[in-house]
Design a protein around this motif. Structure first.
Motif, mmCIF file in Angstrom:
data_model
loop_
_atom_site.group_PDB
_atom_site.id
_atom_site.type_symbol
_atom_site.label_atom_id
_atom_site.label_comp_id
_atom_site.label_asym_id
_atom_site.label_seq_id
_atom_site.Cartn_x
_atom_site.Cartn_y
_atom_site.Cartn_z
ATOM 1 N N ALA A 73 -4.372 10.161 4.003
ATOM 2 C CA ALA A 73 -5.483 9.821 4.906
ATOM 3 C C ALA A 73 -5.273 10.490 6.268
ATOM 4 O O ALA A 73 -6.207 11.080 6.826
ATOM 5 C CB ALA A 73 -5.590 8.310 5.049
ATOM 6 N N ILE A 121 0.857 -1.202 0.000
ATOM 7 C CA ILE A 121 0.000 0.000 0.000
ATOM 8 C C ILE A 121 0.888 1.246 0.000
ATOM 9 O O ILE A 121 1.813 1.373 0.805
ATOM 10 C CB ILE A 121 -0.967 -0.016 1.204
ATOM 11 C CG1 ILE A 121 -1.981 -1.146 0.973
ATOM 12 C CG2 ILE A 121 -1.697 1.319 1.364
ATOM 13 C CD1 ILE A 121 -2.822 -1.494 2.167
ATOM 14 N N GLU A 125 -10.354 5.353 -1.776
ATOM 15 C CA GLU A 125 -9.151 4.633 -2.225
ATOM 16 C C GLU A 125 -8.489 3.907 -1.048
ATOM 17 O O GLU A 125 -8.072 2.755 -1.167
ATOM 18 C CB GLU A 125 -8.162 5.615 -2.860
ATOM 19 C CG GLU A 125 -6.948 4.939 -3.495
ATOM 20 C CD GLU A 125 -5.952 5.936 -4.083
ATOM 21 O OE1 GLU A 125 -6.259 7.151 -4.122
ATOM 22 O OE2 GLU A 125 -4.849 5.483 -4.482
ATOM 23 N N TYR A 126 -8.449 4.572 0.105
ATOM 24 C CA TYR A 126 -7.832 3.948 1.284
ATOM 25 C C TYR A 126 -8.608 2.701 1.683
ATOM 26 O O TYR A 126 -8.033 1.641 1.939
ATOM 27 C CB TYR A 126 -7.788 4.960 2.442
ATOM 28 C CG TYR A 126 -7.084 4.436 3.677
ATOM 29 C CD1 TYR A 126 -7.790 3.791 4.691
ATOM 30 C CD2 TYR A 126 -5.702 4.564 3.818
ATOM 31 C CE1 TYR A 126 -7.139 3.287 5.817
ATOM 32 C CE2 TYR A 126 -5.047 4.071 4.942
ATOM 33 C CZ TYR A 126 -5.777 3.430 5.933
ATOM 34 O OH TYR A 126 -5.118 2.930 7.046
ATOM 35 N N CYS A 127 -9.944 2.813 1.703
ATOM 36 C CA CYS A 127 -10.767 1.657 2.110
ATOM 37 C C CYS A 127 -10.657 0.514 1.100
ATOM 38 O O CYS A 127 -10.635 -0.666 1.472
ATOM 39 C CB CYS A 127 -12.233 2.073 2.266
ATOM 40 S SG CYS A 127 -12.535 3.130 3.692
ATOM 41 N N VAL A 133 -10.089 10.170 -1.375
ATOM 42 C CA VAL A 133 -8.903 9.585 -0.722
ATOM 43 C C VAL A 133 -9.322 8.419 0.183
ATOM 44 O O VAL A 133 -8.714 7.337 0.155
ATOM 45 C CB VAL A 133 -8.144 10.657 0.085
ATOM 46 C CG1 VAL A 133 -7.134 10.029 1.043
ATOM 47 C CG2 VAL A 133 -7.434 11.604 -0.866
ATOM 48 N N TYR A 134 -10.411 8.618 0.938
ATOM 49 C CA TYR A 134 -10.827 7.523 1.837
ATOM 50 C C TYR A 134 -11.492 6.372 1.088
ATOM 51 O O TYR A 134 -11.436 5.222 1.514
ATOM 52 C CB TYR A 134 -11.708 8.081 2.959
ATOM 53 C CG TYR A 134 -10.853 8.567 4.109
ATOM 54 C CD1 TYR A 134 -10.547 9.921 4.258
ATOM 55 C CD2 TYR A 134 -10.290 7.662 5.004
ATOM 56 C CE1 TYR A 134 -9.725 10.352 5.276
ATOM 57 C CE2 TYR A 134 -9.456 8.091 6.034
ATOM 58 C CZ TYR A 134 -9.173 9.434 6.155
ATOM 59 O OH TYR A 134 -8.334 9.865 7.157
ATOM 60 N N HIS A 152 -3.870 1.670 11.441
ATOM 61 C CA HIS A 152 -2.622 2.416 11.258
ATOM 62 C C HIS A 152 -2.577 3.487 12.334
ATOM 63 O O HIS A 152 -3.443 4.363 12.372
ATOM 64 C CB HIS A 152 -2.548 3.057 9.866
ATOM 65 C CG HIS A 152 -1.168 3.549 9.550
ATOM 66 N ND1 HIS A 152 -0.742 4.824 9.866
ATOM 67 C CD2 HIS A 152 -0.111 2.908 9.000
ATOM 68 C CE1 HIS A 152 0.529 4.963 9.494
ATOM 69 N NE2 HIS A 152 0.939 3.822 8.976
ATOM 70 N N LEU A 154 -0.649 7.365 0.117
ATOM 71 C CA LEU A 154 -2.093 7.227 0.405
ATOM 72 C C LEU A 154 -2.307 7.277 1.916
ATOM 73 O O LEU A 154 -3.217 7.953 2.411
ATOM 74 C CB LEU A 154 -2.618 5.916 -0.173
ATOM 75 C CG LEU A 154 -4.075 5.564 0.120
ATOM 76 C CD1 LEU A 154 -5.023 6.646 -0.398
ATOM 77 C CD2 LEU A 154 -4.432 4.201 -0.489
ATOM 78 N N ILE A 155 -1.447 6.596 2.657
ATOM 79 C CA ILE A 155 -1.551 6.591 4.125
ATOM 80 C C ILE A 155 -1.354 8.006 4.668
ATOM 81 O O ILE A 155 -2.119 8.496 5.500
ATOM 82 C CB ILE A 155 -0.527 5.615 4.730
ATOM 83 C CG1 ILE A 155 -0.767 4.194 4.218
ATOM 84 C CG2 ILE A 155 -0.587 5.656 6.261
ATOM 85 C CD1 ILE A 155 0.364 3.209 4.543
#
Ligand SMILES: C=C1C[C@]23C[C@@]1(O)CC[C@H]2[C@]1(C)CCC[C@@](C)(C(=O)O)[C@H]1[C@@H]3C(=O)O
Ligand SMILES: O=C(O)CCC(=O)C(=O)O
Ligand SMILES: [Fe+2]
Length: 382
Positions: free
Chosen positions: A112, A104, A193-195, A190-191, A261, A108-109
């Protein structure tokens, strides 16, 4: 399932005072907002936890197995065996492990985390546009004053639904834009994509867990395909009396799998061998733990573990928690390989929506949630 009668049998959650009654003034729900000046030295009594649950100073660090996913993700069968073996050992003992080389993107992290700061630093009135409604699990909540009458957690949260169904690509963005306005479109993207990344990682972990339990790679992966999961942003403002309160109280996650995280501040603690242990932050690792629903799926082979979050008097702490949940119509029943005369069924069949409603309307999730739910299901078998 009629859940109405639960209310009389279990320590029910405090119901907020009826509006307009005199209690309203005395018990005005406590709300704190990270952007308010931090001058509160005398913690309101509702945030002070009982002595036996107060945080301990300097707990030992938990040495958590580090599961390197690179080999498995590249198709190496030996690496797959090593990874599933490490998970098996951790899940039989305490249910926690770390995953690294998960694929990942670190950007992206970071995005978020940055968007989380932007949200929680908004004025309270704006955050309350997404206010969590009574009995619902999505939305913004600040320490849950309307839900609980004591042992309030020192945190603000924002929770929303994620669906892995290919027709739900805009679910997260649409929800956040509906609640917060179209300036939240990028936040939502963004979230989303994160999920999606969390969901894909969850399915990889489910393959390895299936292998470790001897039920094969596809058993749990297929069970959680098209999952209907929960994303929760935890925001823990600094507290002047961190030794008196908790950011998140002791509990086992009712969900199936949690991928967490935590930022560099640290505060996650796990109860192992009759002692609280800290888990040291590692930006490149996700903390993964088994939840109650997967403990039921594994017929008790793997443990849903007691954990909590402590706060500090210097820095805000944040954590991103993705809670894997099966699609609403999936019945939680362990694979036949895990049930026999030596290992009879421990938990009843249930669906996740039934269990979720139990935690939202009738029972505050703690270390006994699954047993309380099991007792209630069996008492109410009509
Ligand atoms: C299904 C859920 C209920 C809680 C969020 C979650 O998605 C998974 C963890 C649960 C929780 C964090 C366990 C501790 C108590 C709790 C009330 C909290 O402190 O937030 C729980 C969450 C809830 O909102 O019920
Ligand atoms: O913030 C953390 O480190 C833990 C939070 C947690 O356990 C939860 O939200 O279920
Ligand atoms: Fe948790």
């Amino acid at each position: 399932m009629d859940v109405g009668c639960i209310t009389n049998n279990l320590p029910s959650i405090a119901h907020p005072p009826k509006h307009g009654t005199k209690e309203d003034k005395e018990d005005e729900p406590l709300v704190f907002d990270a952007s308010l000046p931090r001058h509160e030295h005398n913690l309101p009594k509702q945030f002070i936890w009982p002595d036996e649950e107060k945080p301990c100073l300097n707990p030992p660090e938990l040495v958590v197995p580090l599961v390197d996913l690179r080999g498995f993700l590249s198709g190496d069968p030996v690496a797959a065996m090593e990874a599933s073996g490490l998970m098996s050992e951790a899940c039989r003992k305490h249910g926690f492990f770390l995953v690294v080389n998960h694929g990942i993107d670190s950007r992206l992290i970071s995005h978020a985390h940055r968007f989380m700061d932007d949200f929680f630093e908004l004025p309270l009135s704006q955050k309350q546009r997404a206010q969590r409604k009574k009995g619902e699990h999505c939305g913004y909540a600040s320490s849950f004053p309307g839900r609980f009458s004591s042992k309030l957690p020192w945190k603000e949260t924002l929770s929303f639904q994620f669906s892995a169904d290919k027709h739900s690509k805009n679910l997260v963005k649409d929800y956040l834009c509906e609640k917060m306005g179209h300036e939240f479109e990028q936040f939502g993207m963004v979230y989303q994509e994160y999920c999606e990344a969390m969901s894909n990682l969850s399915l990889v972990i489910m393959e390895l867990l299936g292998m470790s339990l001897g039920v094969g790679r596809t058993c749990f992966r297929e069970f959680f395909d098209n999952n209907n999961s929960i994303m929760r942003l935890n925001y823990y403002p600094p507290c002047q009396k961190p030794d008196l309160t908790l950011g998140t109280g002791p509990h086992c996650d009712p969900t199936s799998l949690t991928i967490l995280h935590q930022d560099k501040v640290g505060g996650l603690q796990v109860y192992v061998d009759n002692e609280w242990h800290s888990i040291t932050p590692n930006f490149n690792a996700f903390v993964v733990n088994i939840g109650d629903t997967f403990m039921a799926l594994s017929n008790g082979r793997y443990k849903s573990c007691l954990h909590r979050a402590v706060v500090n008097n210097q820095k805000t702490r944040k954590s991103l928690a993705f809670f894997l949940c099966p699609r609403d119509d999936k019945v939680v029943t362990p694979p036949s390989e895990l049930v026999d005369h030596v290992s009879p069924r421990i938990y009843p069949d249930f669906t996740w929506p039934m269990f979720l409603e139990f935690t939202q309307k009738h029972y505050r999730a703690d270390m006994n949630t699954l047993d309380q739910f099991t007792n209630w299901v069996q008492r109410n078998k009509s």
